[in-house]
Write a protein that holds these residues in place. Structure first.
Motif, PDB file in Angstrom:
ATOM      1  N   ILE A 168       0.892  -1.367  -0.076  1.00 15.55           N
ATOM      2  CA  ILE A 168      -0.125  -0.045  -0.014  1.00 15.55           C
ATOM      3  C   ILE A 168       0.880   1.284  -0.010  1.00 15.55           C
ATOM      4  O   ILE A 168       0.596   2.208  -0.509  1.00 15.55           O
ATOM      5  CB  ILE A 168      -0.993  -0.096   1.105  1.00 15.55           C
ATOM      6  CG1 ILE A 168      -0.383  -0.100   2.630  1.00 15.55           C
ATOM      7  CG2 ILE A 168      -1.875  -0.915   1.182  1.00 15.55           C
ATOM      8  CD1 ILE A 168      -1.183  -0.165   3.758  1.00 15.55           C
ATOM      9  N   GLN A 169       1.869   1.123   0.188  1.00 14.24           N
ATOM     10  CA  GLN A 169       3.083   2.240   0.468  1.00 14.24           C
ATOM     11  C   GLN A 169       3.670   2.565  -0.973  1.00 14.24           C
ATOM     12  O   GLN A 169       4.049   3.856  -1.344  1.00 14.24           O
ATOM     13  CB  GLN A 169       4.220   2.106   1.247  1.00 14.24           C
ATOM     14  CG  GLN A 169       3.528   1.879   2.789  1.00 14.24           C
ATOM     15  CD  GLN A 169       2.862   3.089   3.308  1.00 14.24           C
ATOM     16  OE1 GLN A 169       3.221   4.255   2.874  1.00 14.24           O
ATOM     17  NE2 GLN A 169       1.695   2.889   3.965  1.00 14.24           N
ATOM     18  N   GLY A 170       3.881   1.551  -1.687  1.00 12.86           N
ATOM     19  CA  GLY A 170       4.566   1.675  -3.241  1.00 12.86           C
ATOM     20  C   GLY A 170       5.192   0.379  -3.301  1.00 12.86           C
ATOM     21  O   GLY A 170       5.031  -0.821  -2.671  1.00 12.86           O
ATOM     22  N   PHE A 171       6.243   0.580  -4.279  1.00 17.42           N
ATOM     23  CA  PHE A 171       7.224  -0.623  -4.414  1.00 17.42           C
ATOM     24  C   PHE A 171       7.659  -1.157  -3.272  1.00 17.42           C
ATOM     25  O   PHE A 171       8.483  -0.196  -2.677  1.00 17.42           O
ATOM     26  CB  PHE A 171       8.183  -0.296  -5.784  1.00 17.42           C
ATOM     27  CG  PHE A 171       7.499  -0.302  -6.987  1.00 17.42           C
ATOM     28  CD1 PHE A 171       6.726  -1.142  -7.572  1.00 17.42           C
ATOM     29  CD2 PHE A 171       7.470   1.136  -7.665  1.00 17.42           C
ATOM     30  CE1 PHE A 171       6.238  -0.938  -8.800  1.00 17.42           C
ATOM     31  CE2 PHE A 171       6.686   1.233  -8.956  1.00 17.42           C
ATOM     32  CZ  PHE A 171       6.177   0.254  -9.589  1.00 17.42           C
ATOM     33  N   CYS A 229      -8.518 -11.225   7.574  1.00 18.93           N
ATOM     34  CA  CYS A 229      -8.971 -10.379   8.608  1.00 18.93           C
ATOM     35  C   CYS A 229      -8.768  -9.055   8.380  1.00 18.93           C
ATOM     36  O   CYS A 229      -9.467  -8.001   8.866  1.00 18.93           O
ATOM     37  CB  CYS A 229      -8.483 -10.876  10.013  1.00 18.93           C
ATOM     38  SG  CYS A 229      -6.839 -10.674  10.131  1.00 18.93           S
ATOM     39  N   GLN A 230      -7.954  -8.583   7.500  1.00 21.36           N
ATOM     40  CA  GLN A 230      -7.852  -7.290   7.150  1.00 21.36           C
ATOM     41  C   GLN A 230      -7.162  -7.232   5.645  1.00 21.36           C
ATOM     42  O   GLN A 230      -6.225  -6.794   5.270  1.00 21.36           O
ATOM     43  CB  GLN A 230      -6.577  -6.764   8.052  1.00 21.36           C
ATOM     44  CG  GLN A 230      -6.138  -5.435   7.948  1.00 21.36           C
ATOM     45  CD  GLN A 230      -7.324  -4.425   8.234  1.00 21.36           C
ATOM     46  OE1 GLN A 230      -8.086  -4.747   9.248  1.00 21.36           O
ATOM     47  NE2 GLN A 230      -7.430  -3.463   7.514  1.00 21.36           N
ATOM     48  N   HIS A 231      -8.281  -7.345   4.735  1.00 26.33           N
ATOM     49  CA  HIS A 231      -7.996  -7.149   3.239  1.00 26.33           C
ATOM     50  C   HIS A 231      -7.581  -6.040   2.543  1.00 26.33           C
ATOM     51  O   HIS A 231      -7.243  -5.847   1.625  1.00 26.33           O
ATOM     52  CB  HIS A 231      -9.070  -7.998   2.590  1.00 26.33           C
ATOM     53  CG  HIS A 231     -10.303  -7.668   2.749  1.00 26.33           C
ATOM     54  ND1 HIS A 231     -11.263  -8.171   3.727  1.00 26.33           N
ATOM     55  CD2 HIS A 231     -10.989  -6.370   2.246  1.00 26.33           C
ATOM     56  CE1 HIS A 231     -12.391  -7.408   3.752  1.00 26.33           C
ATOM     57  NE2 HIS A 231     -12.359  -6.196   2.797  1.00 26.33           N
ATOM     58  N   ALA A 232      -7.647  -4.847   3.465  1.00 28.90           N
ATOM     59  CA  ALA A 232      -7.379  -3.564   3.001  1.00 28.90           C
ATOM     60  C   ALA A 232      -5.703  -3.613   3.113  1.00 28.90           C
ATOM     61  O   ALA A 232      -5.099  -2.708   2.306  1.00 28.90           O
ATOM     62  CB  ALA A 232      -7.647  -2.384   3.836  1.00 28.90           C
ATOM     63  N   ASP A 233      -5.196  -4.499   3.730  1.00 30.52           N
ATOM     64  CA  ASP A 233      -3.562  -4.334   3.921  1.00 30.52           C
ATOM     65  C   ASP A 233      -3.018  -5.341   3.148  1.00 30.52           C
ATOM     66  O   ASP A 233      -2.682  -6.322   3.188  1.00 30.52           O
ATOM     67  CB  ASP A 233      -3.362  -4.962   5.341  1.00 30.52           C
ATOM     68  CG  ASP A 233      -1.623  -4.732   5.827  1.00 30.52           C
ATOM     69  OD1 ASP A 233      -0.917  -3.914   4.983  1.00 30.52           O
ATOM     70  OD2 ASP A 233      -1.289  -5.538   6.511  1.00 30.52           O
ATOM     71  N   TYR A 234      -2.930  -5.066   1.741  1.00 32.45           N
ATOM     72  CA  TYR A 234      -2.857  -5.979   0.563  1.00 32.45           C
ATOM     73  C   TYR A 234      -1.412  -5.970   0.199  1.00 32.45           C
ATOM     74  O   TYR A 234      -0.680  -4.618   0.432  1.00 32.45           O
ATOM     75  CB  TYR A 234      -3.610  -5.538  -0.513  1.00 32.45           C
ATOM     76  CG  TYR A 234      -3.591  -4.237  -0.992  1.00 32.45           C
ATOM     77  CD1 TYR A 234      -2.499  -4.043  -1.967  1.00 32.45           C
ATOM     78  CD2 TYR A 234      -4.418  -3.216  -0.735  1.00 32.45           C
ATOM     79  CE1 TYR A 234      -2.278  -2.471  -2.495  1.00 32.45           C
ATOM     80  CE2 TYR A 234      -4.246  -2.047  -1.385  1.00 32.45           C
ATOM     81  CZ  TYR A 234      -3.311  -1.594  -2.151  1.00 32.45           C
ATOM     82  OH  TYR A 234      -3.131  -0.469  -2.615  1.00 32.45           O
ATOM     83  N   ILE A 235      -0.927  -6.715  -0.670  1.00 33.09           N
ATOM     84  CA  ILE A 235       0.518  -6.875  -1.457  1.00 33.09           C
ATOM     85  C   ILE A 235       0.146  -7.398  -2.868  1.00 33.09           C
ATOM     86  O   ILE A 235      -0.575  -8.401  -2.821  1.00 33.09           O
ATOM     87  CB  ILE A 235       1.370  -7.773  -0.625  1.00 33.09           C
ATOM     88  CG1 ILE A 235       1.802  -7.229   0.862  1.00 33.09           C
ATOM     89  CG2 ILE A 235       2.879  -7.691  -1.408  1.00 33.09           C
ATOM     90  CD1 ILE A 235       2.604  -8.110   1.501  1.00 33.09           C
ATOM     91  N   TRP A 236       0.649  -6.681  -3.705  1.00 33.39           N
ATOM     92  CA  TRP A 236       0.525  -7.212  -5.142  1.00 33.39           C
ATOM     93  C   TRP A 236       1.833  -7.733  -5.646  1.00 33.39           C
ATOM     94  O   TRP A 236       2.892  -7.307  -5.073  1.00 33.39           O
ATOM     95  CB  TRP A 236       0.111  -6.010  -6.151  1.00 33.39           C
ATOM     96  CG  TRP A 236      -1.170  -5.650  -6.193  1.00 33.39           C
ATOM     97  CD1 TRP A 236      -1.827  -4.609  -5.453  1.00 33.39           C
ATOM     98  CD2 TRP A 236      -2.307  -6.423  -6.660  1.00 33.39           C
ATOM     99  NE1 TRP A 236      -3.282  -4.654  -5.702  1.00 33.39           N
ATOM    100  CE2 TRP A 236      -3.532  -5.665  -6.586  1.00 33.39           C
ATOM    101  CE3 TRP A 236      -2.405  -7.322  -7.749  1.00 33.39           C
ATOM    102  CZ2 TRP A 236      -4.933  -6.124  -7.060  1.00 33.39           C
ATOM    103  CZ3 TRP A 236      -3.486  -7.716  -8.304  1.00 33.39           C
ATOM    104  CH2 TRP A 236      -4.925  -7.173  -7.909  1.00 33.39           C
ATOM    105  N   GLY A 237       1.624  -8.884  -6.224  1.00 32.71           N
ATOM    106  CA  GLY A 237       2.807  -9.310  -6.714  1.00 32.71           C
ATOM    107  C   GLY A 237       2.499 -10.591  -7.893  1.00 32.71           C
ATOM    108  O   GLY A 237       1.603 -10.233  -8.777  1.00 32.71           O
TER     109      GLY A 237
END
Length: 278
Positions: free
Chosen positions: A134-137, A166-174
């Motif tokens: 959520i912060q960037g790369f 439990c906290q799907h707003a705290d995501y990571i894309w990969g």
């Protein structure tokens, strides 16, 4: 023996005049005769040279290598030159077969998924390479050592979102890929790659209209699991299969979610827990 001007000869052997001139300029295909007026004449013996050039070109040889094969290389040396080129072709074949298989899966998904569907399935172990949070790369040089290789294998490798149930707003894309496929295609794996064990997963097929104000696929999947008495364990993985109308206001996302779980009533689980490669 009859002689042919370049235009007629090129048609007889199925190549362009530019092809003949190119290989003449590189000293490989010499016309039978070149007149003072610079007219090129060929005869039937030149045809066998043309065929050898095409054959060696299809083996992956460069112009310089073809010249070496014709004049300077022994049989053993020619076979040695061929070996890495054939290995590369085998790798390309694996890629093409994989892309065809992914297309067939995508087509089946689109034909069968008219509305969201869910399944409980056995899923094979897979890898996840984190890239963006959520912060960037993500600032980890190990990621960028292997990322260029991974992206070359899309769509066998897939864009993937990972988040805690439990906290799907705290995501990571990969990026994600089955471990067996990664091994077959020789994807590099280092300590930044996360491994997810195989097992029984809740699998949710989603068609999501990004413009519409509705629950996102993760929310809908978790709600369906609650209805079924399934408790998520660990992280949600959301593989993106395709976007359509991608750069419009009507963008549609086609995705598959994989969620490890345990049954609230029986305490059995899907064994799909995360571990890191050390």
């Amino acid at each position: 023996m009859r002689k042919y001007k370049i235009g007629e000869f090129s048609k007889k052997v199925g190549v362009t005049q530019e092809f003949l001139k190119h290989y003449q300029n590189n000293g490989i295909l010499i016309p039978n005769e070149i007149t003072e007026a610079k007219y090129r004449y060929y005869d039937q013996r030149n045809a066998s040279t043309v065929l050898e050039i095409i054959k060696n070109k299809n083996y992956g040889f460069s112009v310089k290598e073809i010249e070496q094969v014709f004049r300077h290389r022994s049989t053993a040396e020619v076979l040695s030159l061929m070996e890495p080129k054939i290995e590369q072709m085998q790798k390309q074949l694996i890629f093409m077969e994989g892309v065809i298989e992914e297309y067939q899966k995508l087509k089946q998904f689109c034909e069968e998924t008219r509305q969201d569907q869910w399944f409980v399935k056995s899923v094979e172990a897979f890898y996840f390479l984190p890239h963006v949070d959520i912060q960037g790369f993500i600032d980890n040089p190990l990621i960028y050592e292997i990322l260029p290789v991974w992206t070359q294998w899309l769509p066998i490798v897939k864009s993937c979102q990972k988040c805690p149930a439990c906290q799907h707003a705290d995501y990571i894309w990969g990026l994600s890929v089955p471990q067996q496929a990664a091994k077959q295609i020789g994807l590099p794996v280092n300590s930044c790659v996360q491994a997810c064990n195989g097992g029984r997963f809740f699998e949710y097929h989603s068609i999501f209209f990004l413009k519409e104000k509705q629950e996102n696929p993760i929310q809908k999947a978790l709600l369906q699991m609650e209805t079924l008495g399934l408790e998520p364990v660990g992280s949600v993985f959301r593989n993106i299969l395709m976007y359509t109308e991608y750069q419009t206001d009507s963008s549609i996302e086609h995705s598959v979610l994989y969620i490890p779980f345990k049954d609230k009533n029986t305490s059995s689980d899907g064994s799909g827990l995360n571990s890191e490669i050390r």
